[in-house]
Design a protein around this motif. Structure first.
Motif, PDB file in Angstrom:
ATOM      1  N   VAL A  99       0.859  -1.176   0.000  1.00  0.00           N
ATOM      2  CA  VAL A  99       0.000   0.000   0.000  1.00  0.00           C
ATOM      3  C   VAL A  99       0.900   1.233   0.000  1.00  0.00           C
ATOM      4  CG1 VAL A  99      -1.749   1.292   1.285  1.00  0.00           C
ATOM      5  CG2 VAL A  99      -1.811  -1.207   1.261  1.00  0.00           C
ATOM      6  N   VAL A 100       0.840   2.016  -1.059  1.00  0.00           N
ATOM      7  CA  VAL A 100       1.702   3.189  -1.198  1.00  0.00           C
ATOM      8  C   VAL A 100       1.151   4.341  -0.364  1.00  0.00           C
ATOM      9  CG1 VAL A 100       2.668   4.849  -2.825  1.00  0.00           C
ATOM     10  CG2 VAL A 100       2.346   2.469  -3.513  1.00  0.00           C
ATOM     11  N   ARG A 101       2.039   4.902   0.483  1.00  0.00           N
ATOM     12  CA  ARG A 101       1.676   6.078   1.268  1.00  0.00           C
ATOM     13  C   ARG A 101       2.944   6.751   1.751  1.00  0.00           C
ATOM     14  NH1 ARG A 101       1.920   5.938   6.539  1.00  0.00           N
ATOM     15  NH2 ARG A 101       2.362   4.052   7.689  1.00  0.00           N
ATOM     16  N   ARG A 102       2.815   8.004   2.134  1.00  0.00           N
ATOM     17  CA  ARG A 102       3.961   8.752   2.660  1.00  0.00           C
ATOM     18  C   ARG A 102       4.206   8.390   4.114  1.00  0.00           C
ATOM     19  NH1 ARG A 102       6.143  13.887   0.903  1.00  0.00           N
ATOM     20  NH2 ARG A 102       6.523  14.103   3.114  1.00  0.00           N
ATOM     21  N   LEU A 103       5.470   8.438   4.499  1.00  0.00           N
ATOM     22  CA  LEU A 103       5.815   8.239   5.904  1.00  0.00           C
ATOM     23  C   LEU A 103       5.406   9.478   6.694  1.00  0.00           C
ATOM     24  CD1 LEU A 103       9.372   6.726   5.428  1.00  0.00           C
ATOM     25  CD2 LEU A 103       7.406   5.552   6.376  1.00  0.00           C
ATOM     26  N   ASP A 104       4.869   9.277   7.894  1.00  0.00           N
ATOM     27  CA  ASP A 104       4.518  10.410   8.753  1.00  0.00           C
ATOM     28  C   ASP A 104       5.288  10.294  10.070  1.00  0.00           C
ATOM     29  OD1 ASP A 104       3.167   8.486  10.270  1.00  0.00           O
ATOM     30  OD2 ASP A 104       1.188   9.081   9.557  1.00  0.00           O
ATOM     31  N   TRP A 105       5.047  11.212  10.996  1.00  0.00           N
ATOM     32  CA  TRP A 105       5.824  11.260  12.238  1.00  0.00           C
ATOM     33  C   TRP A 105       5.651   9.987  13.062  1.00  0.00           C
ATOM     34  CZ3 TRP A 105       3.535  10.965  16.997  1.00  0.00           C
ATOM     35  CH2 TRP A 105       2.161  11.179  17.056  1.00  0.00           C
ATOM     36  N   GLU A 106       4.472   9.366  13.014  1.00  0.00           N
ATOM     37  CA  GLU A 106       4.276   8.116  13.753  1.00  0.00           C
ATOM     38  C   GLU A 106       5.148   7.001  13.180  1.00  0.00           C
ATOM     39  OE1 GLU A 106       0.025   7.889  13.269  1.00  0.00           O
ATOM     40  OE2 GLU A 106      -0.284   8.437  15.379  1.00  0.00           O
ATOM     41  N   ASP A 107       5.243   6.958  11.850  1.00  0.00           N
ATOM     42  CA  ASP A 107       6.107   5.961  11.203  1.00  0.00           C
ATOM     43  C   ASP A 107       7.564   6.170  11.611  1.00  0.00           C
ATOM     44  OD1 ASP A 107       3.974   4.807   9.691  1.00  0.00           O
ATOM     45  OD2 ASP A 107       4.132   6.462   8.263  1.00  0.00           O
ATOM     46  N   PHE A 108       8.006   7.419  11.589  1.00  0.00           N
ATOM     47  CA  PHE A 108       9.392   7.716  11.953  1.00  0.00           C
ATOM     48  C   PHE A 108       9.672   7.334  13.403  1.00  0.00           C
ATOM     49  CE2 PHE A 108       9.088  10.783   8.352  1.00  0.00           C
ATOM     50  CZ  PHE A 108      10.059  10.198   7.563  1.00  0.00           C
ATOM     51  N   ASP A 109       8.738   7.616  14.305  1.00  0.00           N
ATOM     52  CA  ASP A 109       8.915   7.227  15.711  1.00  0.00           C
ATOM     53  C   ASP A 109       9.009   5.713  15.852  1.00  0.00           C
ATOM     54  OD1 ASP A 109       8.955   9.824  16.580  1.00  0.00           O
ATOM     55  OD2 ASP A 109       6.895   9.813  17.372  1.00  0.00           O
ATOM     56  N   LEU A 110       8.116   5.004  15.185  1.00  0.00           N
ATOM     57  CA  LEU A 110       8.119   3.548  15.247  1.00  0.00           C
ATOM     58  C   LEU A 110       9.401   2.969  14.646  1.00  0.00           C
ATOM     59  CD1 LEU A 110       6.653   0.908  15.924  1.00  0.00           C
ATOM     60  CD2 LEU A 110       5.613   1.019  13.655  1.00  0.00           C
TER      61      LEU A 110
END
Length: 130
Positions: free
Chosen positions: A87-98
């Motif tokens: 599933v194509v999507r942009r990384l967000d701050w939650e992704d970066f934290d995880l």
């Protein structure tokens, strides 16, 4: 100071050169602990000058999605390159934290494994000397 490919999982078609990441780039990732969204780099968006530290072979691979540095006690022990998810999507701050937490945990496991291997080798050497 440079990095080479150690292993890969379910990504046989990517062509990784002998020196996957140069010493200058390794130093950048160790100092900044920066997770790179490769789509941002490809589109010219950057916040820390990371585009000059992303190897060309990686920037050209459209399947490459993110670079996660593995930091253990202030030392870079590796970098994980993640392939693009279905599933194509942009990384967000939650992704970066995880990804940051997972990277630290993985670095800890890899350092523990290296310590166990060194200990096992020392035991074998000791047995050989007896």
């Amino acid at each position: 100071g440079a990095f080479t490919l150690d292993s890969r999982w379910q990504w046989p078609e990517i062509d990784v050169p002998a020196e996957a990441l140069g010493a200058e780039a390794a130093h950048f990732f160790e100092q900044h602990r920066f997770i790179v969204d490769l789509d941002d780099v490809r589109q010219g968006r950057q916040s820390h000058g990371e585009s000059r530290h992303v190897p060309e072979w990686l920037a050209e691979s459209r399947r490459a999605w993110a670079m996660v540095p593995l930091i253990h006690y202030q030392r870079l022990i590796g970098i994980v390159v993640l392939a693009r998810p279905p599933v194509v999507r942009r990384l967000d701050w939650e992704d970066f934290d995880l990804l940051r937490v997972v990277g630290q945990q993985l670095a800890s496991y890899l350092a523990e494994q290296a310590g166990q291997e060194a200990l096992g080798e020392a035991h074998r050497f000791d047995e050989f000397n007896r």
